[in-house]
Design a protein around this motif. Structure first.
Motif, PDB file in Angstrom:
ATOM      1  N   HIS A 155       0.790  -1.379   0.039  1.00 45.23           N
ATOM      2  CA  HIS A 155      -0.207  -0.098   0.068  1.00 45.23           C
ATOM      3  C   HIS A 155       0.946   1.266   0.058  1.00 45.23           C
ATOM      4  CE1 HIS A 155      -2.876   2.881   1.037  1.00 45.23           C
ATOM      5  NE2 HIS A 155      -2.327   3.164   2.160  1.00 45.23           N
ATOM      6  N   ASP A 156       1.884   1.395   0.771  1.00 41.58           N
ATOM      7  CA  ASP A 156       2.717   2.497   1.048  1.00 41.58           C
ATOM      8  C   ASP A 156       4.069   2.037   1.442  1.00 41.58           C
ATOM      9  OD1 ASP A 156       3.560   5.224   0.806  1.00 41.58           O
ATOM     10  OD2 ASP A 156       2.646   5.516   2.733  1.00 41.58           O
ATOM     11  N   HIS A 157       5.044   2.856   1.246  1.00 42.08           N
ATOM     12  CA  HIS A 157       6.467   2.450   1.899  1.00 42.08           C
ATOM     13  C   HIS A 157       7.246   3.910   1.960  1.00 42.08           C
ATOM     14  CE1 HIS A 157       8.750   1.395  -2.073  1.00 42.08           C
ATOM     15  NE2 HIS A 157       8.177   2.585  -2.263  1.00 42.08           N
ATOM     16  N   GLN A 158       8.057   4.162   2.696  1.00 42.48           N
ATOM     17  CA  GLN A 158       8.590   5.336   2.989  1.00 42.48           C
ATOM     18  C   GLN A 158      10.345   4.890   3.369  1.00 42.48           C
ATOM     19  OE1 GLN A 158       8.471   8.339   2.010  1.00 42.48           O
ATOM     20  NE2 GLN A 158       6.123   7.978   1.512  1.00 42.48           N
ATOM     21  N   PHE A 159      11.401   5.637   3.135  1.00 39.68           N
ATOM     22  CA  PHE A 159      12.573   5.395   3.405  1.00 39.68           C
ATOM     23  C   PHE A 159      13.154   6.429   4.244  1.00 39.68           C
ATOM     24  CE2 PHE A 159      12.097   3.498  -1.028  1.00 39.68           C
ATOM     25  CZ  PHE A 159      12.352   2.296  -0.601  1.00 39.68           C
ATOM     26  N   GLY A 160      14.123   6.119   5.134  1.00 40.29           N
ATOM     27  CA  GLY A 160      14.926   7.131   5.859  1.00 40.29           C
ATOM     28  C   GLY A 160      16.307   6.852   5.884  1.00 40.29           C
ATOM     29  N   LEU A 161      17.177   7.831   5.234  1.00 43.86           N
ATOM     30  CA  LEU A 161      18.720   7.513   5.271  1.00 43.86           C
ATOM     31  C   LEU A 161      19.276   8.710   6.333  1.00 43.86           C
ATOM     32  CD1 LEU A 161      21.374   6.754   3.844  1.00 43.86           C
ATOM     33  CD2 LEU A 161      21.146   8.465   2.202  1.00 43.86           C
ATOM     34  N   GLY A 162      20.033   8.033   7.242  1.00 48.61           N
ATOM     35  CA  GLY A 162      20.680   8.762   8.211  1.00 48.61           C
ATOM     36  C   GLY A 162      22.072   8.351   8.706  1.00 48.61           C
ATOM     37  N   PHE A 163      22.479   8.744   9.904  1.00 48.44           N
ATOM     38  CA  PHE A 163      23.973   8.356  10.295  1.00 48.44           C
ATOM     39  C   PHE A 163      23.852   8.282  11.735  1.00 48.44           C
ATOM     40  CE2 PHE A 163      28.339   9.640  11.591  1.00 48.44           C
ATOM     41  CZ  PHE A 163      29.047   8.569  10.996  1.00 48.44           C
ATOM     42  N   ASP A 164      24.135   7.194  12.325  1.00 47.51           N
ATOM     43  CA  ASP A 164      24.269   6.768  13.614  1.00 47.51           C
ATOM     44  C   ASP A 164      25.614   7.361  14.203  1.00 47.51           C
ATOM     45  OD1 ASP A 164      24.587   5.674  16.306  1.00 47.51           O
ATOM     46  OD2 ASP A 164      23.796   3.840  15.533  1.00 47.51           O
ATOM     47  N   LEU A 165      25.264   8.461  15.084  1.00 50.72           N
ATOM     48  CA  LEU A 165      26.371   9.388  15.765  1.00 50.72           C
ATOM     49  C   LEU A 165      27.368   8.609  16.441  1.00 50.72           C
ATOM     50  CD1 LEU A 165      24.545  12.418  16.242  1.00 50.72           C
ATOM     51  CD2 LEU A 165      26.044  12.222  14.318  1.00 50.72           C
ATOM     52  N   LEU A 166      26.957   7.615  17.262  1.00 47.30           N
ATOM     53  CA  LEU A 166      27.562   6.779  18.339  1.00 47.30           C
ATOM     54  C   LEU A 166      28.612   5.698  17.339  1.00 47.30           C
ATOM     55  CD1 LEU A 166      28.201   6.143  21.195  1.00 47.30           C
ATOM     56  CD2 LEU A 166      26.421   4.650  21.235  1.00 47.30           C
ATOM     57  N   THR A 167      28.061   4.916  16.550  1.00 50.15           N
ATOM     58  CA  THR A 167      28.757   3.812  15.821  1.00 50.15           C
ATOM     59  C   THR A 167      29.285   4.383  14.470  1.00 50.15           C
ATOM     60  OG1 THR A 167      26.961   3.035  14.880  1.00 50.15           O
ATOM     61  CG2 THR A 167      27.298   2.214  16.830  1.00 50.15           C
ATOM     62  N   GLN A 168      29.028   5.601  14.237  1.00 55.14           N
ATOM     63  CA  GLN A 168      29.638   6.016  13.121  1.00 55.14           C
ATOM     64  C   GLN A 168      29.213   5.335  11.863  1.00 55.14           C
ATOM     65  OE1 GLN A 168      32.141   9.250  13.094  1.00 55.14           O
ATOM     66  NE2 GLN A 168      30.556   9.082  14.748  1.00 55.14           N
ATOM     67  N   ASP A 169      27.887   4.882  11.819  1.00 49.85           N
ATOM     68  CA  ASP A 169      27.431   4.050  10.730  1.00 49.85           C
ATOM     69  C   ASP A 169      26.154   4.791   9.964  1.00 49.85           C
ATOM     70  OD1 ASP A 169      26.553   1.797   9.512  1.00 49.85           O
ATOM     71  OD2 ASP A 169      25.765   0.672  11.291  1.00 49.85           O
ATOM     72  N   TYR A 170      26.240   4.491   8.518  1.00 48.16           N
ATOM     73  CA  TYR A 170      25.072   4.875   7.977  1.00 48.16           C
ATOM     74  C   TYR A 170      23.943   3.778   7.772  1.00 48.16           C
ATOM     75  CZ  TYR A 170      28.055   8.925   6.205  1.00 48.16           C
ATOM     76  OH  TYR A 170      28.599  10.029   6.135  1.00 48.16           O
TER      77      TYR A 170
END
Length: 404
Positions: A155-170
């Motif tokens: 029915h629907d989908h959304q994405f979010g791209l971000g950065f984990d500041l603690l683990t330095q992980d996208y």
């Protein structure tokens, strides 16, 4: 010895920080020290935030190649200059051109100069990839482990791209809402997974919001300080904000200013702040838009009201704090509107308004690497190989069967 003294280290670093990514990629070959310096996380961060690395408009223009077939598309990513002279169509620098592809569907971002691209894959399923246009590095993501029933429809989908500041992980968070087919008696369900670029793997999440809420894709990647934001609208027509913390991997909810139910709203970024754009788009000469900025959680401030004196249109983004980019419906143009001078500048794009195929981003180039498990950074794939390019002699009936 020729008697010349080497430049002080801090001066060398200061000079390198002012250079574009293309030059720095070449200068990594000068010596081992420069190679290590340019690849270091501290240098990458300082370079991205340096005053010489200004935000520019990047436009992704998707068109249907009607002279061939409706499923054949062309995709062009174009970068505009730092300064756009009012009334003068700016030059475009092509970053990527995919002339004959069948499976490109959308692009989201950028976060630290990285984009998330999506392609259609075997029916309703999709595949994702991370792309850095400046370094040309690309990494396809493994399939997400959504465990769904065969009778569910997407029915629907959304994405979010971000950065984990603690683990330095996208990280990439993917939210999908499924409806059951008629007669199955199953209520709509919300599924979510999060991808770690360090581990190159997905894991399941438990989203805590109702399936009846619709998440809206923002105009730009609405990621700030470890958190990604979406605008949500329920069956009661009330807007709220859903957020995802990349560190704790928890969803949260936040209130927004009162928005009339008949008004449209979307999120974007204005400088280093989360911004809410609301209004009644499309009306020739009379549409009015308000721009709200989040000062702190739950506290919003209206910073701008714009009434563009232009023909029927649709907002595409905010640039340089107060200028707005619009699609002009009748002429299929992309224009930049300055509310201070009321100057309209044609950006030089001819859009295909029969498909939702135009994205306008505020983009800063970046050296950020895309980590992928234990894989070495030398093993770089090309984004051109991710999408299916149609050979000139391809039988389009066979192709349509493969894609759909």
């Amino acid at each position: 010895m020729d008697g010349r003294r080497p430049l002080p280290e801090d001066l060398v670093v200061d000079i390198l920080l002012r250079l574009p990514v293309e030059s720095l990629l070449r200068f990594k070959c000068v010596c081992k020290h420069w190679y290590a310096l340019i690849k270091s996380p501290s240098f990458i961060e300082k370079h991205f935030h340096h005053k010489n690395n200004c935000a520019r408009l990047l436009v992704c223009n998707l068109k249907v190649a009607r002279e061939v077939d409706a499923i054949v598309r062309s995709v062009v990513f174009s970068l505009l200059p730092e300064e756009i002279v009012p009334g003068v169509t700016p030059e475009q620098k092509t970053l990527l051109q995919l002339p004959r592809v069948a499976d490109f569907t959308c692009v989201a971002g950028p976060v630290d100069g990285l984009f998330l691209v999506q392609k259609k894959f075997y029916g309703d399923d999709v595949c994702l990839g991370l792309w850095n246009p400046a370094t040309r590095e690309f990494r396809p993501l493994p399939p997400a482990p959504f465990e769904i029933e065969y009778f569910f429809s997407d029915h629907d989908h959304q994405f979010g791209l971000g950065f984990d500041l603690l683990t330095q992980d996208y990280k990439v968070v993917w939210i999908r809402v499924f409806w059951d087919e008629p007669g199955q008696g199953v209520y709509p369900r919300v599924y979510a997974c999060v991808y770690s670029s360090c581990n190159n793997s997905w894991k399941h999440l438990t989203p805590e919001f109702p399936s009846s809420s619709t998440l809206s894709a923002p105009l730009d990647a609405t990621y700030l300080n470890g958190v990604y934001y979406w605008l949500s609208r329920g069956l009661d027509e009330i807007y709220t904000i859903r957020s995802f913390d990349m560190g704790s991997e928890q969803f949260r909810e936040m209130q927004v200013p009162d928005i009339p139910s008949e008004h449209w709203g979307t999120l974007t970024l204005r400088g280093n702040s989360l911004a809410l754009l609301t209004g009644d788009p499309g009306k020739p000469m009379t549409s009015i838009y308000d721009v709200w900025v989040l000062k702190q959680e739950g506290i919003w401030s209206k910073v701008l009201t714009v009434q563009p004196h232009i023909d029927a249109h649709w907002p595409r983004n905010i640039w340089d704090n107060d200028k707005m980019v619009f699609e002009i419906t009748e002429t299929s143009q992309l224009v930049l509107y300055d509310p201070t001078t009321r100057q309209v500048t044609d950006l030089g794009f001819q859009l295909d308004l029969n498909i939702a195929g135009c994205w306008v981003f505020n983009y800063k180039e970046s050296l950020a690497p895309i980590k992928r498990g234990n894989e070495t950074q030398g093993e770089v794939e090309q984004i051109e190989h991710f999408f299916y390019t149609i050979p000139m002699d391809e039988d389009l009936k066979d192709l349509e069967y493969k894609i759909l």
